[in-house]
Motif scaffolding. Structure first.
Motif, PDB file in Angstrom:
ATOM      1  N   LEU A  64     -12.129  88.580  88.534  1.00 42.72           N
ATOM      2  CA  LEU A  64     -12.875  89.834  88.473  1.00 42.72           C
ATOM      3  C   LEU A  64     -14.330  89.629  88.073  1.00 42.72           C
ATOM      4  CD1 LEU A  64     -12.795  92.975  88.498  1.00 42.72           C
ATOM      5  CD2 LEU A  64     -12.148  92.839  86.085  1.00 42.72           C
ATOM      6  N   CYS A  65     -15.235  90.297  88.756  1.00 42.58           N
ATOM      7  CA  CYS A  65     -16.653  90.327  88.386  1.00 42.58           C
ATOM      8  C   CYS A  65     -16.851  91.465  87.396  1.00 42.58           C
ATOM      9  CB  CYS A  65     -17.518  90.538  89.623  1.00 42.58           C
ATOM     10  SG  CYS A  65     -19.279  90.730  89.256  1.00 42.58           S
ATOM     11  N   GLY A  66     -17.184  91.123  86.165  1.00 42.47           N
ATOM     12  CA  GLY A  66     -17.322  92.124  85.108  1.00 42.47           C
ATOM     13  C   GLY A  66     -16.080  92.164  84.244  1.00 42.47           C
ATOM     14  N   GLU A  67     -15.943  93.246  83.496  1.00 39.94           N
ATOM     15  CA  GLU A  67     -14.795  93.376  82.590  1.00 39.94           C
ATOM     16  C   GLU A  67     -13.767  94.404  83.044  1.00 39.94           C
ATOM     17  OE1 GLU A  67     -16.294  92.167  78.209  1.00 39.94           O
ATOM     18  OE2 GLU A  67     -16.810  94.202  78.817  1.00 39.94           O
ATOM     19  N   PRO A 105     -25.840  80.998  77.876  1.00 40.35           N
ATOM     20  CA  PRO A 105     -24.787  81.996  77.655  1.00 40.35           C
ATOM     21  C   PRO A 105     -25.355  83.279  77.050  1.00 40.35           C
ATOM     22  CG  PRO A 105     -24.087  79.847  76.895  1.00 40.35           C
ATOM     23  CD  PRO A 105     -25.545  79.717  77.252  1.00 40.35           C
ATOM     24  N   ASP A 106     -24.989  84.402  77.645  1.00 47.76           N
ATOM     25  CA  ASP A 106     -25.537  85.680  77.196  1.00 47.76           C
ATOM     26  C   ASP A 106     -24.463  86.613  76.629  1.00 47.76           C
ATOM     27  OD1 ASP A 106     -24.201  86.418  79.494  1.00 47.76           O
ATOM     28  OD2 ASP A 106     -25.984  87.084  80.557  1.00 47.76           O
ATOM     29  N   GLY A 107     -23.235  86.107  76.469  1.00 43.84           N
ATOM     30  CA  GLY A 107     -22.168  86.918  75.914  1.00 43.84           C
ATOM     31  C   GLY A 107     -21.570  87.913  76.886  1.00 43.84           C
ATOM     32  N   LYS A 108     -22.009  87.889  78.131  1.00 42.54           N
ATOM     33  CA  LYS A 108     -21.495  88.815  79.132  1.00 42.54           C
ATOM     34  C   LYS A 108     -20.362  88.147  79.902  1.00 42.54           C
ATOM     35  CE  LYS A 108     -25.874  91.196  79.483  1.00 42.54           C
ATOM     36  NZ  LYS A 108     -27.035  91.469  80.307  1.00 42.54           N
ATOM     37  N   PRO A 109     -19.499  88.941  80.538  1.00 44.64           N
ATOM     38  CA  PRO A 109     -18.373  88.376  81.285  1.00 44.64           C
ATOM     39  C   PRO A 109     -18.836  87.683  82.558  1.00 44.64           C
ATOM     40  CG  PRO A 109     -18.513  90.726  81.655  1.00 44.64           C
ATOM     41  CD  PRO A 109     -19.544  90.398  80.612  1.00 44.64           C
ATOM     42  N   GLN A 110     -17.887  87.019  83.202  1.00 49.56           N
ATOM     43  CA  GLN A 110     -18.190  86.348  84.462  1.00 49.56           C
ATOM     44  C   GLN A 110     -18.621  87.365  85.504  1.00 49.56           C
ATOM     45  OE1 GLN A 110     -14.461  84.427  85.010  1.00 49.56           O
ATOM     46  NE2 GLN A 110     -13.445  86.196  85.845  1.00 49.56           N
ATOM     47  N   ARG A 111     -19.562  86.919  86.355  1.00 51.62           N
ATOM     48  CA  ARG A 111     -20.122  87.805  87.373  1.00 51.62           C
ATOM     49  C   ARG A 111     -20.334  87.056  88.677  1.00 51.62           C
ATOM     50  NH1 ARG A 111     -25.017  89.077  83.850  1.00 51.62           N
ATOM     51  NH2 ARG A 111     -24.180  87.271  82.811  1.00 51.62           N
ATOM     52  N   ALA A 122     -24.528  88.139  93.089  1.00 52.99           N
ATOM     53  CA  ALA A 122     -25.362  89.331  93.235  1.00 52.99           C
ATOM     54  C   ALA A 122     -25.547  90.044  91.903  1.00 52.99           C
ATOM     55  CB  ALA A 122     -24.750  90.282  94.265  1.00 52.99           C
ATOM     56  N   CYS A 123     -24.515  90.112  91.086  1.00 52.76           N
ATOM     57  CA  CYS A 123     -24.628  90.804  89.798  1.00 52.76           C
ATOM     58  C   CYS A 123     -25.457  89.992  88.803  1.00 52.76           C
ATOM     59  CB  CYS A 123     -23.242  91.109  89.233  1.00 52.76           C
ATOM     60  SG  CYS A 123     -22.414  92.444  90.142  1.00 52.76           S
ATOM     61  N   ILE A 124     -25.365  88.676  88.861  1.00 55.25           N
ATOM     62  CA  ILE A 124     -26.216  87.856  87.995  1.00 55.25           C
ATOM     63  C   ILE A 124     -27.674  88.027  88.412  1.00 55.25           C
ATOM     64  CG2 ILE A 124     -26.885  85.482  87.447  1.00 55.25           C
ATOM     65  CD1 ILE A 124     -23.960  84.809  87.190  1.00 55.25           C
ATOM     66  N   ALA A 125     -27.928  88.051  89.718  1.00 57.68           N
ATOM     67  CA  ALA A 125     -29.299  88.198  90.206  1.00 57.68           C
ATOM     68  C   ALA A 125     -29.890  89.540  89.801  1.00 57.68           C
ATOM     69  CB  ALA A 125     -29.340  88.043  91.722  1.00 57.68           C
ATOM     70  N   LYS A 126     -29.075  90.587  89.725  1.00 58.48           N
ATOM     71  CA  LYS A 126     -29.555  91.906  89.336  1.00 58.48           C
ATOM     72  C   LYS A 126     -29.827  92.021  87.838  1.00 58.48           C
ATOM     73  CE  LYS A 126     -26.239  94.261  91.380  1.00 58.48           C
ATOM     74  NZ  LYS A 126     -25.387  95.371  91.788  1.00 58.48           N
ATOM     75  N   ASP A 127     -29.230  91.149  87.062  1.00 59.20           N
ATOM     76  CA  ASP A 127     -29.337  91.232  85.608  1.00 59.20           C
ATOM     77  C   ASP A 127     -30.715  90.747  85.154  1.00 59.20           C
ATOM     78  OD1 ASP A 127     -29.074  91.143  82.863  1.00 59.20           O
ATOM     79  OD2 ASP A 127     -27.124  90.168  82.910  1.00 59.20           O
ATOM     80  N   ASP A 128     -31.492  91.608  84.548  1.00 58.36           N
ATOM     81  CA  ASP A 128     -32.839  91.248  84.091  1.00 58.36           C
ATOM     82  C   ASP A 128     -32.826  90.157  83.036  1.00 58.36           C
ATOM     83  OD1 ASP A 128     -33.973  94.707  84.142  1.00 58.36           O
ATOM     84  OD2 ASP A 128     -33.899  93.189  85.733  1.00 58.36           O
ATOM     85  N   ASP A 129     -31.713  89.997  82.316  1.00 55.09           N
ATOM     86  CA  ASP A 129     -31.631  89.010  81.264  1.00 55.09           C
ATOM     87  C   ASP A 129     -31.325  87.605  81.775  1.00 55.09           C
ATOM     88  OD1 ASP A 129     -32.144  90.963  79.370  1.00 55.09           O
ATOM     89  OD2 ASP A 129     -30.011  91.408  79.113  1.00 55.09           O
TER      90      ASP A 129
END
Length: 87
Positions: A38-41, A65-71, A74-81
């Protein structure tokens, strides 16, 4: 309740007993709709990911590592962090 099979509010079937292929266009890797793919939680999407299901070749954690779930990519690219690196 187990997670082998369940139905999401949108009517989509999910669970580790539901066969699927990687949701990335052009990838035909056999997977299931379990939490491991799953992408996200949350199935169906959340603030972290799209809720799609991806093979291990197309599912990542941000680096550093940013403490966020696996993605998915496309979702990693959208993440500003995210700094663009994956591991």
């Amino acid at each position: 309740m187990g997670y082998a099979f369940y139905t999401l509010p949108n009517g989509r079937e999910a669970g580790y007993d539901v066969p699927d292929t990687c949701n990335l266009d052009g990838c035909n890797e056999q997977i299931d709709r379990g939490m491991a793919y799953l992408c996200g939680e949350e199935p169906g999407g959340d603030e972290y990911g799209c809720g799609g299901y991806f093979c291990y070749g197309h599912l990542f954690y941000a680096y550093p590592p940013d403490g966020k779930p696996q993605r998915c990519p496309a979702c990693i690219a959208k993440d500003d962090d995210a700094d663009g690196g994956v591991r």
